[in-house]
Design an enzyme around this catalytic site. Structure first.
Site, mmCIF file in Angstrom:
data_model
loop_
_atom_site.group_PDB
_atom_site.id
_atom_site.type_symbol
_atom_site.label_atom_id
_atom_site.label_comp_id
_atom_site.label_asym_id
_atom_site.label_seq_id
_atom_site.Cartn_x
_atom_site.Cartn_y
_atom_site.Cartn_z
ATOM 1 N N ARG A 65 32.998 31.920 47.836
ATOM 2 C CA ARG A 65 33.309 31.554 46.576
ATOM 3 C C ARG A 65 32.890 30.418 46.161
ATOM 4 N NH1 ARG A 65 39.184 29.262 44.489
ATOM 5 N NH2 ARG A 65 39.200 30.496 42.616
ATOM 6 N N HIS A 69 31.302 29.785 42.335
ATOM 7 C CA HIS A 69 31.877 28.961 41.311
ATOM 8 C C HIS A 69 30.639 27.524 40.958
ATOM 9 C CE1 HIS A 69 36.362 29.524 41.192
ATOM 10 N NE2 HIS A 69 35.687 30.555 41.539
ATOM 11 N N GLY A 75 24.354 27.062 36.392
ATOM 12 C CA GLY A 75 23.371 27.446 37.501
ATOM 13 C C GLY A 75 23.720 27.013 38.920
ATOM 14 N N ASN A 97 39.354 26.083 39.782
ATOM 15 C CA ASN A 97 39.114 25.090 41.295
ATOM 16 C C ASN A 97 40.078 24.322 41.670
ATOM 17 O OD1 ASN A 97 36.372 26.117 40.993
ATOM 18 N ND2 ASN A 97 35.602 24.499 39.799
ATOM 19 N N HIS A 196 36.528 40.116 47.158
ATOM 20 C CA HIS A 196 37.581 40.050 47.390
ATOM 21 C C HIS A 196 38.237 40.690 48.530
ATOM 22 C CE1 HIS A 196 38.407 38.219 43.040
ATOM 23 N NE2 HIS A 196 38.083 37.349 43.898
HETATM 24 C C1 HEM Z 1 35.369 38.988 38.907
HETATM 25 C C2 HEM Z 1 35.925 37.944 38.287
HETATM 26 C C3 HEM Z 1 36.787 37.159 39.320
HETATM 27 C C4 HEM Z 1 38.117 36.593 39.356
HETATM 28 C C5 HEM Z 1 38.840 36.767 38.110
HETATM 29 C C6 HEM Z 1 38.208 35.851 40.364
HETATM 30 C C7 HEM Z 1 39.476 35.125 40.672
HETATM 31 C C8 HEM Z 1 39.713 34.468 41.981
HETATM 32 C C9 HEM Z 1 41.179 34.000 42.346
HETATM 33 C C10 HEM Z 1 42.113 33.965 41.204
HETATM 34 C C11 HEM Z 1 41.180 33.615 43.430
HETATM 35 C C12 HEM Z 1 42.367 33.061 44.288
HETATM 36 C C13 HEM Z 1 42.166 31.465 44.351
HETATM 37 C C14 HEM Z 1 43.518 30.953 44.928
HETATM 38 O O1 HEM Z 1 44.267 31.557 44.902
HETATM 39 O O2 HEM Z 1 43.248 29.660 45.466
HETATM 40 C C15 HEM Z 1 39.845 34.275 44.001
HETATM 41 C C16 HEM Z 1 39.652 33.872 45.445
HETATM 42 C C17 HEM Z 1 38.319 34.421 45.917
HETATM 43 N N1 HEM Z 1 37.235 34.713 45.213
HETATM 44 FE FE1 HEM Z 1 37.313 35.260 43.504
HETATM 45 N N2 HEM Z 1 37.203 35.952 41.272
HETATM 46 C C18 HEM Z 1 36.355 36.573 40.814
HETATM 47 C C19 HEM Z 1 34.991 36.759 41.323
HETATM 48 C C20 HEM Z 1 34.720 36.750 42.524
HETATM 49 C C21 HEM Z 1 33.173 36.644 43.102
HETATM 50 C C22 HEM Z 1 32.191 37.084 42.029
HETATM 51 C C23 HEM Z 1 33.203 36.249 44.064
HETATM 52 C C24 HEM Z 1 32.249 36.081 45.334
HETATM 53 C C25 HEM Z 1 30.900 36.793 44.964
HETATM 54 C C26 HEM Z 1 34.615 35.649 44.651
HETATM 55 C C27 HEM Z 1 34.858 35.319 45.751
HETATM 56 C C28 HEM Z 1 36.377 34.954 46.237
HETATM 57 C C29 HEM Z 1 36.651 34.827 47.391
HETATM 58 C C30 HEM Z 1 36.081 35.012 48.650
HETATM 59 C C31 HEM Z 1 37.994 34.404 47.338
HETATM 60 C C32 HEM Z 1 39.009 33.756 48.460
HETATM 61 C C33 HEM Z 1 38.796 32.375 48.750
HETATM 62 C C34 HEM Z 1 39.407 31.789 49.851
HETATM 63 O O3 HEM Z 1 40.113 32.420 50.557
HETATM 64 O O4 HEM Z 1 39.377 30.422 50.040
HETATM 65 N N3 HEM Z 1 35.360 35.926 43.517
HETATM 66 N N4 HEM Z 1 39.107 34.545 43.040
#
Ligand code: HEM
Ligand SMILES: *[C@@H]1O[C@H](CO)[C@@H](O)[C@H](O)[C@H]1NC(C)=O
Ligand SMILES: *[C@@H]1O[C@H](CO)[C@@H](O)[C@H](O)[C@H]1NC(C)=O
Ligand SMILES: *[C@@H]1O[C@H](CO)[C@@H](O)[C@H](O)[C@H]1NC(C)=O
Ligand SMILES: *[C@@H]1O[C@H](CO)[C@@H](O)[C@H](O)[C@H]1NC(C)=O
Ligand SMILES: *[C@@H]1O[C@H](CO)[C@@H](O)[C@H](O)[C@H]1NC(C)=O
Ligand SMILES: *[C@@H]1O[C@H](CO)[C@@H](O)[C@H](O)[C@H]1NC(C)=O
Length: 355
Positions: A65, A69, A75, A97, A196
């Site tokens: 993630r 970000h 970039g 973040n 995810h």
């Molecule tokens: C498509 C739009 C996306 C949205 C709206 C989104 C949103 C989110 C949100 C809300 C969380 C939870 C954050 C939290 O509760 O602390 C999350 C976690 C995460 N996101 Fe996304 N995300 C997106 C795309 C991506 C992409 C492109 C990646 C990586 C290629 C990614 C990788 C992750 C990962 C691995 C987690 C878990 C992180 C952890 O457990 O520390 N996400 N994301």
């Protein structure tokens, strides 16, 4: 030492004259960028991540993630790593973040290990890109040759972090627009959302689906009712929203295609996840169905999309700098006394002793 330096300078000039590529602003990244200057960098990064993730498996997700970000905000320049200072408005305090970014300390641990072997050589932006790939493989996900040679930026942009990073409440069309703005297409969106498949999310980011969705008085109709009951137990109505839950209820820490089969049974955690399958008529549905049945196809698309994302707005050649400490630009590190002038000058000694 002086003769070594002269040879190094002469080599640089030959490269400039012959190719020019590594020093021009639109230079390409190259997986073998550190072949001569830090050949073992990947193993060093891998070892730190492997050891941390034994105690904290979620860290693999957190590091993937972090790269995302970074790349979506001016970039892949390690801008996300810059801490708040008198001149930096940190991206770490932007809404997507704040209270949710993890792994900053692990990146510093990696950087320390890499600096020990190859001082002043490997950028923080490259460490983020390498960490994402190694985290994927350590969770049984796809591997790829990570293009390298990014330089670290001198600025951060909190406003852009708020603007560019997608929200879990965005519609599929809004997600497409946010990705298109970064040069990523619909297949990239669906493939990258597959990240995810591991990691956790806070209740506050999906609780709006559980009790009173969009003011209807009912839960989100695209949410599986069995799953709904499980999520309600973890996230009580009117609670603080600080509890965490797994993105993937089937294999929480494994990088696999289950994210997509979950969407097919209405077990996407975020609204933005489930919409990829439940928005009627959307061209994302057939991609979800494909990835749900064909893990090889998912991994192939994920690889390609991660490399594409890793190329967004990179600094190369003599742009930016190689940060010594990832949380501050070098001029600030010097001011704070974080750069030890003696150690910063020992790169030749370091190179010789590591050969
Ligand atoms: C498509 C739009 C996306 C949205 C709206 C989104 C949103 C989110 C949100 C809300 C969380 C939870 C954050 C939290 O509760 O602390 C999350 C976690 C995460 N996101 Fe996304 N995300 C997106 C795309 C991506 C992409 C492109 C990646 C990586 C290629 C990614 C990788 C992750 C990962 C691995 C987690 C878990 C992180 C952890 O457990 O520390 N996400 N994301
Ligand atoms: C490369 O790094 C790994 C992990 O730190 C270490 O175990 C290995 O000995 C290193 N290899 C060389 C040739 O330095
Ligand atoms: C940078 O900020 C993070 C929190 O955002 C903190 O954990 C870390 O210690 C800071 N780094 C330095 C070198 O002060
Ligand atoms: C995503 O949603 C947020 C708030 O929910 C909104 O401010 C933002 O404009 C949306 N993004 C796009 C690309 O429409
Ligand atoms: C759901 O939300 C709407 C609008 O916010 C509100 O008017 C309504 O009373 C709520 N319904 C319930 C059952 O809480
Ligand atoms: C979630 O948080 C609430 C308090 O808001 C707590 O009572 C509950 O036990 C927690 N549930 C889980 C599964 O952690
Ligand atoms: C909800 O999940 C269960 C498995 O837990 C599954 O059997 C069922 O088909 C799902 N319902 C829908 C509407 O997808």
């Amino acid at each position: 030492m002086n003769s070594l330096r002269a040879v190094a300078i002469a080599l640089c000039c030959i490269v400039v004259v012959l190719g020019g590529l590594p020093f021009s602003s639109n230079a390409q990244l190259d997986p073998s960028f550190y072949r001569n200057t830090c050949p073992n960098v990947s193993s060093i990064v891998r070892e730190v991540i492997r050891s941390v993730s034994k105690k904290d498996p979620r860290m693999l997700a957190s590091l993937v993630r972090l790269h995302f970000h970074d790349c979506f905000v001016q970039g892949c320049d390690a801008s996300v790593l810059l801490n708040k200072t008198d001149t930096v408005v940190s991206e770490q305090d932007a809404f997507p973040n704040r209270n949710s970014l993890r792994g900053l300390d692990v990146v510093n641990q990696i950087k320390t290990a890499v600096e020990k072997a190859c001082p002043n050589t490997v950028s923080c932006a490259d460490i983020l890109a390498l960490s994402a790939e190694l985290s994927s493989t350590l969770a049984d996900g796809p591997d790829w040759k990570v293009p390298l040679g990014r330089r670290d930026g001198l600025t951060a942009n909190q406003l852009l972090a708020n603007q560019n990073l997608p929200a879990p409440f965005n519609t599929t069309d809004q997600l497409k627009a946010a990705f298109a703005a970064q040069g990523l297409d619909t297949t990239d969106l669906v493939a990258l959302s597959g990240a995810h498949t591991f990691g956790r999310a806070h209740c506050s980011l999906f609780v709006s689906r559980l009790y009173n969705f969009s003011g209807t008085g009912s839960p989100d109709p695209t949410l599986n009712t069995t799953y709904l009951q499980q999520l309600r137990t973890i996230c009580p109505n009117g609670g603080p929203g600080t509890n965490l839950t797994n993105f993937d209820p089937t294999t929480p820490d494994k990088f696999d295609k289950n994210y997509y089969s979950n969407l097919q049974v209405k077990k996407g955690l975020l609204q933005s996840d489930q919409e990829l399958f439940s928005t009627s008529g959307s061209d994302t549905i057939s991609i979800v169905n494909k990835f749900a049945t064909d893990q090889k196809a998912f991994f192939e698309s994920f690889r390609a999309a991660m490399i594409k994302m890793g190329n967004i707005g990179v600094l190369t050649g003599n742009q930016g700098e190689i940060r010594k400490q990832c949380n501050f630009v070098n001029s600030k590190s010097a001011e704070l006394g974080l750069i030890n002038v003696a150690s910063a000058d020992s790169s030749e000694e370091g190179m010789v002793s590591s050969m």
